[in-house]
Design a protein around this motif. Structure first.
Motif, PDB file in Angstrom:
ATOM      1  N   ALA A  46       0.844  -1.189   0.000  1.00 46.28           N
ATOM      2  CA  ALA A  46       0.000   0.000   0.000  1.00 46.28           C
ATOM      3  C   ALA A  46       0.883   1.245   0.000  1.00 46.28           C
ATOM      4  CB  ALA A  46      -0.901   0.004   1.228  1.00 46.28           C
ATOM      5  N   GLY A  47       0.293   2.377  -0.357  1.00 43.74           N
ATOM      6  CA  GLY A  47       1.037   3.629  -0.274  1.00 43.74           C
ATOM      7  C   GLY A  47       1.126   4.405  -1.561  1.00 43.74           C
ATOM      8  N   GLY A  48       1.036   3.715  -2.704  1.00 42.01           N
ATOM      9  CA  GLY A  48       1.111   4.428  -3.975  1.00 42.01           C
ATOM     10  C   GLY A  48       2.402   5.213  -4.111  1.00 42.01           C
ATOM     11  N   LYS A  49       2.267   6.526  -4.334  1.00 42.29           N
ATOM     12  CA  LYS A  49       3.432   7.378  -4.563  1.00 42.29           C
ATOM     13  C   LYS A  49       4.072   7.868  -3.269  1.00 42.29           C
ATOM     14  CE  LYS A  49       1.599   8.645  -9.044  1.00 42.29           C
ATOM     15  NZ  LYS A  49       0.415   7.782  -8.863  1.00 42.29           N
ATOM     16  N   ILE A  50       3.583   7.392  -2.151  1.00 41.75           N
ATOM     17  CA  ILE A  50       4.308   7.572  -0.891  1.00 41.75           C
ATOM     18  C   ILE A  50       5.199   6.352  -0.729  1.00 41.75           C
ATOM     19  CG2 ILE A  50       4.095   7.651   1.612  1.00 41.75           C
ATOM     20  CD1 ILE A  50       1.577   9.257   1.311  1.00 41.75           C
ATOM     21  N   TYR A  51       6.499   6.577  -0.805  1.00 40.06           N
ATOM     22  CA  TYR A  51       7.457   5.460  -0.818  1.00 40.06           C
ATOM     23  C   TYR A  51       8.690   5.853  -0.011  1.00 40.06           C
ATOM     24  CZ  TYR A  51      10.620   1.856  -2.577  1.00 40.06           C
ATOM     25  OH  TYR A  51      11.496   0.809  -2.669  1.00 40.06           O
ATOM     26  N   THR A  52       8.900   5.175   1.108  1.00 40.75           N
ATOM     27  CA  THR A  52      10.038   5.444   1.976  1.00 40.75           C
ATOM     28  C   THR A  52      11.033   4.300   1.865  1.00 40.75           C
ATOM     29  OG1 THR A  52       8.617   6.621   3.538  1.00 40.75           O
ATOM     30  CG2 THR A  52      10.789   5.961   4.319  1.00 40.75           C
ATOM     31  N   THR A 302      -1.299  14.113 -17.784  1.00 37.62           N
ATOM     32  CA  THR A 302      -0.381  13.917 -16.672  1.00 37.62           C
ATOM     33  C   THR A 302       1.051  14.084 -17.140  1.00 37.62           C
ATOM     34  OG1 THR A 302      -0.234  11.524 -17.087  1.00 37.62           O
ATOM     35  CG2 THR A 302      -1.935  12.268 -15.549  1.00 37.62           C
ATOM     36  N   SER A 303       1.968  14.245 -16.204  1.00 35.37           N
ATOM     37  CA  SER A 303       3.385  14.233 -16.533  1.00 35.37           C
ATOM     38  C   SER A 303       4.095  13.240 -15.634  1.00 35.37           C
ATOM     39  CB  SER A 303       4.006  15.628 -16.379  1.00 35.37           C
ATOM     40  OG  SER A 303       4.014  16.028 -15.028  1.00 35.37           O
ATOM     41  N   SER A 304       5.221  12.733 -16.117  1.00 30.86           N
ATOM     42  CA  SER A 304       6.012  11.771 -15.362  1.00 30.86           C
ATOM     43  C   SER A 304       7.164  12.485 -14.670  1.00 30.86           C
ATOM     44  CB  SER A 304       6.559  10.679 -16.294  1.00 30.86           C
ATOM     45  OG  SER A 304       5.502   9.986 -16.930  1.00 30.86           O
ATOM     46  N   ILE A 305       7.485  12.033 -13.481  1.00 30.97           N
ATOM     47  CA  ILE A 305       8.560  12.653 -12.716  1.00 30.97           C
ATOM     48  C   ILE A 305       9.462  11.560 -12.152  1.00 30.97           C
ATOM     49  CG2 ILE A 305       7.204  14.685 -12.094  1.00 30.97           C
ATOM     50  CD1 ILE A 305       6.747  13.392  -9.352  1.00 30.97           C
ATOM     51  N   GLY A 306      10.570  11.979 -11.585  1.00 30.05           N
ATOM     52  CA  GLY A 306      11.477  11.035 -10.957  1.00 30.05           C
ATOM     53  C   GLY A 306      12.308  11.732  -9.907  1.00 30.05           C
ATOM     54  N   SER A 307      13.014  10.944  -9.118  1.00 27.29           N
ATOM     55  CA  SER A 307      13.914  11.513  -8.123  1.00 27.29           C
ATOM     56  C   SER A 307      15.173  10.672  -8.040  1.00 27.29           C
ATOM     57  CB  SER A 307      13.244  11.593  -6.743  1.00 27.29           C
ATOM     58  OG  SER A 307      12.989  10.308  -6.227  1.00 27.29           O
ATOM     59  N   ARG A 402      11.383   6.301 -10.387  1.00 27.63           N
ATOM     60  CA  ARG A 402      10.550   6.925 -11.414  1.00 27.63           C
ATOM     61  C   ARG A 402       9.069   6.836 -11.009  1.00 27.63           C
ATOM     62  NH1 ARG A 402      14.465   3.926 -13.923  1.00 27.63           N
ATOM     63  NH2 ARG A 402      15.502   4.777 -15.779  1.00 27.63           N
ATOM     64  N   TRP A 403       8.301   7.863 -11.418  1.00 24.10           N
ATOM     65  CA  TRP A 403       6.855   7.855 -11.201  1.00 24.10           C
ATOM     66  C   TRP A 403       6.186   8.251 -12.515  1.00 24.10           C
ATOM     67  CZ3 TRP A 403       5.603   5.561  -6.870  1.00 24.10           C
ATOM     68  CH2 TRP A 403       6.486   5.600  -5.802  1.00 24.10           C
ATOM     69  N   LEU A 404       5.691   7.236 -13.247  1.00 21.71           N
ATOM     70  CA  LEU A 404       5.103   7.485 -14.559  1.00 21.71           C
ATOM     71  C   LEU A 404       3.680   8.018 -14.422  1.00 21.71           C
ATOM     72  CD1 LEU A 404       6.320   4.262 -16.416  1.00 21.71           C
ATOM     73  CD2 LEU A 404       7.396   6.520 -16.368  1.00 21.71           C
ATOM     74  N   ASN A 405       3.364   9.017 -15.250  1.00 25.05           N
ATOM     75  CA  ASN A 405       2.018   9.620 -15.263  1.00 25.05           C
ATOM     76  C   ASN A 405       1.559   9.973 -13.849  1.00 25.05           C
ATOM     77  OD1 ASN A 405       1.728   9.212 -18.121  1.00 25.05           O
ATOM     78  ND2 ASN A 405       1.346   7.059 -17.684  1.00 25.05           N
ATOM     79  N   ALA A 406       2.458  10.583 -13.093  1.00 26.08           N
ATOM     80  CA  ALA A 406       2.215  10.776 -11.667  1.00 26.08           C
ATOM     81  C   ALA A 406       1.434  12.038 -11.341  1.00 26.08           C
ATOM     82  CB  ALA A 406       3.561  10.809 -10.921  1.00 26.08           C
ATOM     83  N   ILE A 407       1.643  13.104 -12.109  1.00 26.35           N
ATOM     84  CA  ILE A 407       1.117  14.400 -11.713  1.00 26.35           C
ATOM     85  C   ILE A 407       0.081  14.882 -12.725  1.00 26.35           C
ATOM     86  CG2 ILE A 407       1.688  16.753 -11.041  1.00 26.35           C
ATOM     87  CD1 ILE A 407       3.070  14.644  -9.365  1.00 26.35           C
ATOM     88  N   PRO A 408      -1.187  15.036 -12.327  1.00 22.51           N
ATOM     89  CA  PRO A 408      -2.181  15.618 -13.232  1.00 22.51           C
ATOM     90  C   PRO A 408      -1.792  17.051 -13.582  1.00 22.51           C
ATOM     91  CG  PRO A 408      -3.247  14.583 -11.343  1.00 22.51           C
ATOM     92  CD  PRO A 408      -1.788  14.644 -11.040  1.00 22.51           C
TER      93      PRO A 408
END
Length: 475
Positions: A46-52, A302-307, A402-408
């Protein structure tokens, strides 16, 4: 059939889906309702784009970075769950701006780069004399009554001048929204400065009346064990209801106002109401029976982002910002959108012998880097870090996410399109609620707010469907 009409499904166990399910569970228990709750999560966590990630004993968030305390919903849920003693508050009021090949700190009170006190603009070295004069238009022009949505860049430039927006404001906003201000709608984004301008007649007057909005220490919080503490706590409470590895492939209409969910192309389950809390790009793949919805779903961009998390020896970083990191304007020709010195931002990391630097990349029109290999991403980001921070030595390690199609993308048409989608859903799919990432504002608090609302609405709907009176008493 009676049982299936009382079954509620939540598709997706990110923060929005978990919050929605949590509210449903609380209502069921508080009112002793005869409903069955199920949460279907395609992944194994669980957590989706919250990832520690736990890296050498340090808890580092590689997805969502923090909870913004200027919005109340996040902290309210944290306190409700009894987690407030685990919070860590940020230090440092804001990031520096990298422009004209050097770092610039804004040494005065701001909100996302916008000066709270207009006289402070004379201290700014990023603007010409005419650029500084233009910023005073906000104090002169009346509030603008907007019937249809307006591009954020146009709204801001009218009030603050072109230089102020392009040199200072844009990098802070782009960092938050991963968007192009020329496409982003001021109303669709639900950005607070629009409401301040409408209420007080100018942005500066509105900020003066709300000092709590200023960029300052304590604006952001995480947990001692990272943001996953929040989603793990929710998942623990909801554990009896969560099924992992269950990807919903299709949603079909059933009889008597029910819906049939096709799961992994192997099994089917019938439900009376459901929440679709997955990325907006999935909607048109799930709801295929009504042709009128597909063109509307395709309007949600959406746009894809990464860190990239880097660890450097302190001697390997010749240039450090005065703030807790760096933001870069779009015109800088850099892949980097944001740099955060985790040792500066979070007190819990200040004792580390090394510098932990988290670099964000990707925004609308610039998310090509996300599709490259890890080696190509690392090389490209290190080249930018050499330009910005003077780093020439290799890191001790790096971790890429990477977070594909993450941000509306909150385009000027989104508010209108979302209204149409809501109307069509009510017409063709009563009992189906969409709550994808950031549809009602970007950020953890905004996702929680959406989950709170959808959870309440779903229980109200299914009670009516099953003819259960609001005054139902507990046994």
């Amino acid at each position: 059939m009676k049982r299936s009409k009382k079954r509620i499904a939540v598709i997706g166990a990110g923060i929005t889906g978990l919050t929605t399910a949590y509210r449903i569970k609380k209502k069921i228990e508080a009112e002793n309702l005869p409903f069955e709750l199920m949460i279907l999560e395609a992944g194994l966590r669980a957590g989706g784009k919250i990832y520690t990630a736990n890296i050498e004993g340090q808890f580092v968030d590689l997805g969502a970075e923090s909870i913004d305390t200027r919005y109340p919903e996040g902290l309210a849920l944290v306190k409700e769950l009894g987690l407030e003693n685990d919070l860590i508050y940020s230090e440092g009021d804001k990031q520096d701006i990298f422009f004209y090949n050097q770092l610039h700190q804004l040494p005065y009170p701001t909100y996302k780069g916008i000066p709270v006190n207009k006289s402070d603009i004379w201290k700014n070295k990023l603007l010409t004399f005419n650029g500084k004069l233009s910023s005073f238009k906000d104090s002169i022009l009346p509030a603008e009554q907007i019937e249809e949505d307006l591009e954020m860049s146009q709204f801001l430039k009218r009030r603050l001048g072109e230089e102020m927006v392009e040199h200072i404001v844009e990098p802070f906003f782009s960092k938050v929204y991963a968007s192009d201000l020329d496409d982003m709608g001021i109303k669709a984004s639900r950005e607070i400065i629009y409401f301040l301008e409408q209420e007080y007649g100018s942005i500066s007057k509105g900020l003066a009346h709300h000092p709590e909005l200023m960029d300052q220490s304590g604006n952001y919080v995480t947990f001692k064990q990272g943001l996953s503490k929040l989603t793990e706590t929710l998942a623990s409470i909801l554990e009896p209801h969560i099924q992992y590895g269950k990807k919903v492939m299709e949603i079909r209409k059933g009889t008597q106002n029910t819906y049939i969910l096709s799961i992994n192309n192997k099994e089917e389950v019938r439900v009376g109401a459901l929440c679709v809390a997955v990325p907006p790009t999935e909607y048109q793949n799930l709801l295929t029976e009504e042709d009128e919805l597909n063109p509307l779903f395709s309007q949600i961009h959406t746009s894809s982002i990464g860190s990239v998390l880097f660890s450097f020896s302190k001697d390997d970083v010749p240039i450090e910002p005065k703030g807790f990191g760096v933001v870069t304007p779009r015109r800088n020709d850099s892949f980097v959108t944001s740099i955060v010195f985790l040792n500066k931002k979070w007190p819990s990391m200040q004792s580390s012998d090394d510098l932990l630097i988290n670099v964000s990349f990707g925004r609308k029109g610039e998310d090509m880097l996300v599709s490259l290999s890890n080696r190509e991403i690392e090389e490209s980001i290190l080249k930018d870090l050499e330009t910005i921070l003077g780093i020439t030595r290799p890191p001790k390690y790096c971790v890429i996410k990477r977070w594909l199609n993450a941000i509306p993308q909150y385009t000027v048409k989104q508010e209108e399109e979302m209204k149409k989608i809501t109307e069509k859903l009510h017409q063709y799919y009563q009992g189906v609620y969409i709550a994808g990432t950031g549809l009602e504002g970007f950020g953890i608090s905004q996702c929680i707010r959406q989950g709170n609302r959808v959870g309440e609405e779903m229980v109200s709907y299914i009670k009516k469907q099953n003819c259960i009176n609001n005054e139902r008493k507990t046994d």
